[in-house]
Design a protein around this motif. Structure first.
Motif, PDB file in Angstrom:
ATOM      1  N   ASP A  76       0.838  -1.201   0.000  1.00 22.74           N
ATOM      2  CA  ASP A  76       0.000   0.000   0.000  1.00 22.74           C
ATOM      3  C   ASP A  76       0.876   1.255   0.000  1.00 22.74           C
ATOM      4  O   ASP A  76       1.376   1.671   1.039  1.00 22.74           O
ATOM      5  N   ASN A  77       1.077   1.840  -1.173  1.00 22.57           N
ATOM      6  CA  ASN A  77       1.923   3.031  -1.284  1.00 22.57           C
ATOM      7  C   ASN A  77       1.421   4.193  -0.451  1.00 22.57           C
ATOM      8  O   ASN A  77       2.204   5.067  -0.053  1.00 22.57           O
ATOM      9  N   SER A  78       0.126   4.223  -0.165  1.00 20.54           N
ATOM     10  CA  SER A  78      -0.433   5.354   0.582  1.00 20.54           C
ATOM     11  C   SER A  78       0.105   5.430   2.002  1.00 20.54           C
ATOM     12  O   SER A  78       0.027   6.479   2.643  1.00 20.54           O
ATOM     13  N   LYS A  79       0.680   4.342   2.492  1.00 22.60           N
ATOM     14  CA  LYS A  79       1.272   4.333   3.829  1.00 22.60           C
ATOM     15  C   LYS A  79       2.675   4.942   3.833  1.00 22.60           C
ATOM     16  O   LYS A  79       3.258   5.136   4.904  1.00 22.60           O
ATOM     17  N   GLY A  80       3.210   5.206   2.665  1.00 24.99           N
ATOM     18  CA  GLY A  80       4.537   5.819   2.566  1.00 24.99           C
ATOM     19  C   GLY A  80       5.670   4.831   2.492  1.00 24.99           C
ATOM     20  O   GLY A  80       6.790   5.189   2.127  1.00 24.99           O
ATOM     21  N   ALA A  81       5.415   3.576   2.865  1.00 25.48           N
ATOM     22  CA  ALA A  81       6.409   2.513   2.778  1.00 25.48           C
ATOM     23  C   ALA A  81       5.726   1.285   2.211  1.00 25.48           C
ATOM     24  O   ALA A  81       4.694   0.850   2.731  1.00 25.48           O
ATOM     25  N   ALA A  82       6.275   0.726   1.137  1.00 28.47           N
ATOM     26  CA  ALA A  82       5.654  -0.428   0.494  1.00 28.47           C
ATOM     27  C   ALA A  82       6.655  -1.111  -0.412  1.00 28.47           C
ATOM     28  O   ALA A  82       7.577  -0.481  -0.952  1.00 28.47           O
ATOM     29  N   TYR A  83       6.458  -2.410  -0.594  1.00 31.40           N
ATOM     30  CA  TYR A  83       7.315  -3.188  -1.476  1.00 31.40           C
ATOM     31  C   TYR A  83       6.999  -2.878  -2.931  1.00 31.40           C
ATOM     32  O   TYR A  83       5.836  -2.668  -3.307  1.00 31.40           O
ATOM     33  N   ASN A  84       8.057  -2.869  -3.764  1.00 34.87           N
ATOM     34  CA  ASN A  84       7.899  -2.673  -5.202  1.00 34.87           C
ATOM     35  C   ASN A  84       8.829  -3.661  -5.893  1.00 34.87           C
ATOM     36  O   ASN A  84      10.054  -3.496  -5.871  1.00 34.87           O
ATOM     37  N   GLU A  85       8.267  -4.680  -6.493  1.00 30.31           N
ATOM     38  CA  GLU A  85       9.068  -5.762  -7.058  1.00 30.31           C
ATOM     39  C   GLU A  85      10.051  -5.270  -8.114  1.00 30.31           C
ATOM     40  O   GLU A  85      11.220  -5.665  -8.127  1.00 30.31           O
ATOM     41  N   ALA A  86       9.582  -4.389  -9.000  1.00 26.00           N
ATOM     42  CA  ALA A  86      10.461  -3.908 -10.066  1.00 26.00           C
ATOM     43  C   ALA A  86      11.626  -3.102  -9.499  1.00 26.00           C
ATOM     44  O   ALA A  86      12.783  -3.279  -9.902  1.00 26.00           O
ATOM     45  N   ALA A  87      11.341  -2.223  -8.546  1.00 29.89           N
ATOM     46  CA  ALA A  87      12.402  -1.412  -7.947  1.00 29.89           C
ATOM     47  C   ALA A  87      13.367  -2.269  -7.143  1.00 29.89           C
ATOM     48  O   ALA A  87      14.579  -2.017  -7.123  1.00 29.89           O
ATOM     49  N   ASP A  88      12.838  -3.283  -6.473  1.00 29.22           N
ATOM     50  CA  ASP A  88      13.688  -4.208  -5.724  1.00 29.22           C
ATOM     51  C   ASP A  88      14.672  -4.894  -6.673  1.00 29.22           C
ATOM     52  O   ASP A  88      15.891  -4.892  -6.448  1.00 29.22           O
ATOM     53  N   ARG A  89      14.154  -5.466  -7.743  1.00 29.86           N
ATOM     54  CA  ARG A  89      14.984  -6.187  -8.711  1.00 29.86           C
ATOM     55  C   ARG A  89      15.977  -5.250  -9.401  1.00 29.86           C
ATOM     56  O   ARG A  89      17.174  -5.571  -9.531  1.00 29.86           O
ATOM     57  N   ARG A  90      15.497  -4.105  -9.838  1.00 31.86           N
ATOM     58  CA  ARG A  90      16.371  -3.182 -10.565  1.00 31.86           C
ATOM     59  C   ARG A  90      17.461  -2.615  -9.658  1.00 31.86           C
ATOM     60  O   ARG A  90      18.612  -2.425 -10.099  1.00 31.86           O
ATOM     61  N   SER A  91      17.128  -2.338  -8.405  1.00 34.83           N
ATOM     62  CA  SER A  91      18.134  -1.774  -7.494  1.00 34.83           C
ATOM     63  C   SER A  91      19.214  -2.796  -7.164  1.00 34.83           C
ATOM     64  O   SER A  91      20.400  -2.453  -7.049  1.00 34.83           O
ATOM     65  N   TRP A  92      18.824  -4.059  -7.010  1.00 32.43           N
ATOM     66  CA  TRP A  92      19.829  -5.107  -6.756  1.00 32.43           C
ATOM     67  C   TRP A  92      20.770  -5.240  -7.951  1.00 32.43           C
ATOM     68  O   TRP A  92      21.987  -5.360  -7.793  1.00 32.43           O
ATOM     69  N   ASP A  93      20.211  -5.197  -9.142  1.00 37.47           N
ATOM     70  CA  ASP A  93      21.046  -5.258 -10.345  1.00 37.47           C
ATOM     71  C   ASP A  93      21.964  -4.042 -10.440  1.00 37.47           C
ATOM     72  O   ASP A  93      23.129  -4.165 -10.851  1.00 37.47           O
ATOM     73  N   ALA A  94      21.454  -2.864 -10.062  1.00 29.88           N
ATOM     74  CA  ALA A  94      22.282  -1.652 -10.091  1.00 29.88           C
ATOM     75  C   ALA A  94      23.442  -1.781  -9.113  1.00 29.88           C
ATOM     76  O   ALA A  94      24.574  -1.364  -9.410  1.00 29.88           O
ATOM     77  N   MET A  95      23.184  -2.362  -7.939  1.00 30.59           N
ATOM     78  CA  MET A  95      24.253  -2.584  -6.966  1.00 30.59           C
ATOM     79  C   MET A  95      25.310  -3.510  -7.540  1.00 30.59           C
ATOM     80  O   MET A  95      26.525  -3.253  -7.401  1.00 30.59           O
ATOM     81  N   LYS A  96      24.895  -4.592  -8.193  1.00 34.50           N
ATOM     82  CA  LYS A  96      25.859  -5.541  -8.760  1.00 34.50           C
ATOM     83  C   LYS A  96      26.721  -4.882  -9.832  1.00 34.50           C
ATOM     84  O   LYS A  96      27.939  -5.126  -9.893  1.00 34.50           O
ATOM     85  N   THR A  97      26.115  -4.046 -10.651  1.00 29.82           N
ATOM     86  CA  THR A  97      26.882  -3.326 -11.676  1.00 29.82           C
ATOM     87  C   THR A  97      27.887  -2.373 -11.032  1.00 29.82           C
ATOM     88  O   THR A  97      29.044  -2.268 -11.469  1.00 29.82           O
ATOM     89  N   PHE A  98      27.453  -1.687  -9.986  1.00 31.24           N
ATOM     90  CA  PHE A  98      28.326  -0.775  -9.238  1.00 31.24           C
ATOM     91  C   PHE A  98      29.508  -1.536  -8.644  1.00 31.24           C
ATOM     92  O   PHE A  98      30.660  -1.102  -8.748  1.00 31.24           O
ATOM     93  N   PHE A  99      29.239  -2.683  -8.037  1.00 29.82           N
ATOM     94  CA  PHE A  99      30.317  -3.482  -7.459  1.00 29.82           C
ATOM     95  C   PHE A  99      31.302  -3.954  -8.531  1.00 29.82           C
ATOM     96  O   PHE A  99      32.514  -3.971  -8.307  1.00 29.82           O
ATOM     97  N   ALA A 100      30.780  -4.331  -9.690  1.00 28.90           N
ATOM     98  CA  ALA A 100      31.673  -4.777 -10.768  1.00 28.90           C
ATOM     99  C   ALA A 100      32.644  -3.664 -11.158  1.00 28.90           C
ATOM    100  O   ALA A 100      33.797  -3.908 -11.493  1.00 28.90           O
ATOM    101  N   GLU A 101      32.171  -2.419 -11.074  1.00 29.99           N
ATOM    102  CA  GLU A 101      33.023  -1.279 -11.403  1.00 29.99           C
ATOM    103  C   GLU A 101      34.044  -0.991 -10.311  1.00 29.99           C
ATOM    104  O   GLU A 101      35.240  -0.867 -10.576  1.00 29.99           O
ATOM    105  N   ILE A 102      33.592  -0.894  -9.058  1.00 32.10           N
ATOM    106  CA  ILE A 102      34.507  -0.471  -7.994  1.00 32.10           C
ATOM    107  C   ILE A 102      35.458  -1.568  -7.546  1.00 32.10           C
ATOM    108  O   ILE A 102      36.512  -1.281  -6.959  1.00 32.10           O
ATOM    109  N   PHE A 103      35.113  -2.825  -7.820  1.00 33.55           N
ATOM    110  CA  PHE A 103      35.969  -3.941  -7.402  1.00 33.55           C
ATOM    111  C   PHE A 103      36.840  -4.485  -8.529  1.00 33.55           C
ATOM    112  O   PHE A 103      37.548  -5.466  -8.337  1.00 33.55           O
ATOM    113  N   LYS A 104      36.795  -3.865  -9.701  1.00 33.59           N
ATOM    114  CA  LYS A 104      37.533  -4.415 -10.845  1.00 33.59           C
ATOM    115  C   LYS A 104      39.035  -4.364 -10.601  1.00 33.59           C
ATOM    116  O   LYS A 104      39.530  -3.499  -9.867  1.00 33.59           O
TER     117      LYS A 104
END
Length: 256
Positions: free
Chosen positions: A228-256
């Motif tokens: 329920d987004n109206s509560k100000g805090a809520a799960y979002n599957e797409a954002a969860d998945r995309r943010s995890w992928d963004a973290m992995k890409t970031f790690f690939a860059e900083i740990f190369k």
């Protein structure tokens, strides 16, 4: 890293297992209980990740994220900011988190104590360490960056972006690269706070990235937050998945 507890091995494949163990340590007279996970199939030193918990303390949620990171080959330690056995539920969680948001030096010291443990572990490549945090922990990892902590990078998932009075970033001090993964509709860190963060980072010439996820509010990686987004805090599957992928890409860059 030494622990007062026996390590538990969890089978994840024919030739590998995750090894996980609670870790008891001290900071400022407080007894803290972190959570350490690694893949015993990974040999030699490897990149390491420090995980900072959300406002209810170190819970099964962070432990699951630690396992996910260990499966990627990282040596992982979840810090305990509050203290052993302190795992508050709302509304008490807000009061506990407020102690550290109101005392950013103590917040930093608690994170640095865990970071020293992670650095001292024989598996850690000390030139390749990052910190990630969720909500309260997302605020925390930005404090590590502002403090000039010599690590490769930090990732804030739906964290608060504001600097404490007198503790904003200083020019030339930030060493970590910064990735902020943020809900575009987060009412707890609204557009004004985002703009202030951008201004702060630009003024000190930090290496930073900000990703906004449309339709996402606070706690978008946590299924426990409901839908329920109206509560100000809520799960979002797409954002969860995309943010995890963004973290992995970031790690690939900083740990190369």
């Amino acid at each position: 890293m030494r622990s007062l507890f026996l390590a538990i091995s969890l089978a994840t494949g024919a030739h590998a297992a995750l090894v996980e163990q609670p870790v008891i340590y001290q900071q400022g007279g407080a007894t803290l209980e972190g959570f350490h996970v690694y893949d015993n199939a990974v040999t030699g030193k490897c990149p390491a990740v420090l995980v900072i918990h959300q406002w209810t303390g170190l819970t099964d949620y962070e432990k699951r994220r630690c396992r996910m990171l260990a499966e990627l080959g990282y040596n992982v330690l979840a810090a305990d900011i509050y203290g052993q056995g302190i795992r508050p539920k709302p509304p008490e969680a807000g009061k506990e988190a407020g102690k550290y948001k109101g005392d950013r030096k103590l917040f930093r010291d608690r994170m640095l104590a865990a970071l020293e443990l992670l650095k001292a572990d024989e598996r850690t490549d000390t030139s390749k360490i990052a910190a990630i945090g969720y909500c309260f922990g997302g605020t925390g990892v930005l404090e590590l960056a502002r403090a000039g902590t010599p690590i490769a990078g930090v990732v804030s998932f739906h964290g608060g972006l504001d600097a404490a009075p007198g503790m904003a970033a200083e020019a030339g001090k930030i060493q970590a690269k910064i990735l902020v993964l943020h809900g575009a509709d987060d009412p707890f860190a609204p557009a004004e706070q985002v703009a202030a963060f951008e201004k702060e980072m630009n003024e000190v010439k930090a290496d930073w990235q900000l990703v906004l996820y449309s339709g996402a509010v606070h706690a978008f990686t946590q299924k426990e937050a409901g839908d329920d987004n109206s509560k100000g805090a809520a799960y979002n599957e797409a954002a969860d998945r995309r943010s995890w992928d963004a973290m992995k890409t970031f790690f690939a860059e900083i740990f190369k």
